[in-house]
Design an enzyme around this catalytic site. Structure first.
Site, short mmCIF file in Angstrom:
data_model
loop_
_atom_site.label_atom_id
_atom_site.label_comp_id
_atom_site.label_asym_id
_atom_site.label_seq_id
_atom_site.Cartn_x
_atom_site.Cartn_y
_atom_site.Cartn_z
N MET A 20 -9.10 0.22 2.16
CA MET A 20 -9.56 1.19 1.15
C MET A 20 -10.95 1.53 1.50
O MET A 20 -11.78 0.72 1.32
CB MET A 20 -9.61 0.36 -0.27
CG MET A 20 -8.20 -0.16 -0.65
SD MET A 20 -8.23 -0.94 -2.30
CE MET A 20 -8.79 -2.67 -1.93
N GLN A 73 -8.75 -0.27 11.10
CA GLN A 73 -7.71 0.75 10.91
C GLN A 73 -8.39 1.99 11.23
O GLN A 73 -9.67 2.26 10.79
CB GLN A 73 -7.36 0.69 9.47
CG GLN A 73 -6.11 1.48 9.30
CD GLN A 73 -5.80 2.24 8.06
OE1 GLN A 73 -6.40 2.75 7.00
NE2 GLN A 73 -4.39 1.61 7.39
N CYS A 103 -2.55 7.72 4.37
CA CYS A 103 -3.91 8.17 3.38
C CYS A 103 -3.36 9.71 3.01
O CYS A 103 -2.84 10.60 3.99
CB CYS A 103 -5.06 8.32 4.17
SG CYS A 103 -6.38 9.14 2.71
N ASN A 205 3.76 -2.23 -0.10
CA ASN A 205 2.68 -1.89 -0.54
C ASN A 205 2.83 -0.98 -1.74
O ASN A 205 3.68 -0.21 -1.66
CB ASN A 205 1.73 -1.42 0.30
CG ASN A 205 0.47 -0.97 0.07
OD1 ASN A 205 0.00 0.32 0.03
ND2 ASN A 205 -0.29 -1.74 -0.81
N ASP A 207 1.62 -0.89 -6.11
CA ASP A 207 1.70 -1.43 -7.48
C ASP A 207 1.80 -2.76 -7.53
O ASP A 207 1.99 -3.23 -8.94
CB ASP A 207 3.03 -0.57 -8.20
CG ASP A 207 2.98 0.98 -8.37
OD1 ASP A 207 1.99 1.65 -8.16
OD2 ASP A 207 4.00 1.49 -8.66
N ARG A 230 -5.44 -1.84 -4.64
CA ARG A 230 -6.20 -1.32 -6.23
C ARG A 230 -6.45 -2.79 -7.03
O ARG A 230 -7.18 -2.99 -7.73
CB ARG A 230 -5.92 -0.19 -6.79
CG ARG A 230 -6.08 1.01 -5.95
CD ARG A 230 -5.23 2.27 -6.58
NE ARG A 230 -3.85 1.99 -6.54
CZ ARG A 230 -2.93 3.10 -7.22
NH1 ARG A 230 -3.51 3.85 -8.29
NH2 ARG A 230 -1.65 2.76 -7.29
#
Length: 330
Positions: A20, A73, A103, A205, A207, A230
């Site tokens: 992130m 990454q 992204c 990935n 939620d 998140r």
């Protein structure tokens, strides 16, 4: 059965920390590692930035022994640049290289990188092949279901990227046009997992923000592991809680206020150690409200934490929070 990426053994059902931007730096990765995450990634790094020796991009290559296994990454729109960036990233000695084809953010996707490559699968395949051939490390990919609802092409993407040598694939259950809105849909992820041609690990990935969801989706969607982004911000305990449940079937109580303060302080200390006092304190400001989410009347303390510039003063406020709220909540 253990999940493996090349020679990297991740155990039975690994939990991964998502890369992130402006979040998954070494201080944040440290607190997640303490909570038991199985594998982590750097923030995503621009291939052009690496080639130009841009300070911000180079600093993102910082990795530490205790973080292993860890992936670097990278993203970009130019195949030659990605090849060169792969060689630079390989020299930083990560355990693997990951390519970002997921992204959705404008200044990445609209420059022909990240999720925009879902509009040009041939180029995506060529780029992936170039990266695989430029390193001795395993190469993995993170992507989305497709560009929009009419082009959910990740089933084809999975087969073709496996054919050019990737060792694992993480799929975010949204299209690029959804950004982070709406609900993630994992049904396509399950279809890919069930495809007899697919031999590499498939990670889901999007939620996963609770123990219950992780447990239900593990069974429902048949994935090899889960990547969490998140939901770990300000709550690194999510990894510990999910792993504990998988092992014992018990729900762990959430962190105490004292634990929240302690981990927040550790995060701050690591931030200062990595970036120096001024930048370390400044960059930590975005995390305070996440660590203390749900605590009543926290606003005045948050205002102090995001304005103070001296470590000792911030420490005093954290100790005050601990004392004041422990008495109130007792």
């Amino acid at each position: 059965m253990s999940v493996k990426i090349g020679n990297i053994d991740l155990g039975e059902f690994p939990l991964l920390l998502a890369p992130m931007e402006d979040v998954s730096d070494p201080p944040f990765r440290y607190v997640c590692k303490q909570s038991g995450v199985d594998m982590m990634y750097t923030e995503f790094i621009s291939s052009e930035g690496l080639i130009r020796d841009a300070a911000k991009s180079i600093q993102k290559l910082d990795i530490f022994e205790y973080e292993r296994p860890i992936g670097i990454q990278i993203f970009g729109s130019n195949i030659d640049s990605m090849r060169e960036a792969t060689q630079i990233a390989t020299k930083a000695s990560p355990d693997l290289i990951d390519i970002n084809y997921g992204c959705p953010v404008k200044n990445v996707a609209c420059r022909g990188a990240g999720a925009s490559l879902l509009q040009d699968i041939d180029k995506m395949v060529q780029m992936t092949k170039a990266v695989v051939e430029s390193t001795h490390l395993p190469v993995t990919v993170k992507t989305r279901l497709g560009w929009d609802d009419n082009t959910k092409n990740v089933y084809e993407v999975a087969e073709r990227l496996q054919d050019v040598g990737i060792k694992a694939l993480t799929i975010h259950g949204r299209t690029r046009s959804q950004m982070y809105k709406g609900q993630a849909d994992w049904t396509l992820i399950r279809e890919i997992k069930r495809n007899p041609r697919i031999q590499i690990p498939i990670f889901g990935n999007g939620d996963v923000d609770s123990v219950a969801k992780a447990a239900d989706w593990r069974l429902e969607y048949e994935i090899d592991g889960i990547m969490i982004g998140r939901a770990s911000i300000g709550y690194p305990w999510i990894f510990r809680e999910i792993k504990h449940f998988f092992k014992t079937g018990e729900i762990l109580p959430g962190p105490t206020l004292a634990e929240r303060v302690d981990i927040c302080r550790t995060h701050l200390e690591k931030s200062i150690a990595w970036k120096g006092e001024k930048t370390g304190i400044f960059e930590m400001r975005r995390h305070y409200s996440n660590y203390f989410k749900g605590i009543p009347n926290f606003k005045e303390y948050r205002m102090k934490l995001v304005t103070l510039e001296c470590y000792d003063e911030i420490l005093d406020i954290l100790n005050e929070i601990k004392t004041k709220f422990e008495i109130e909540m007792a």
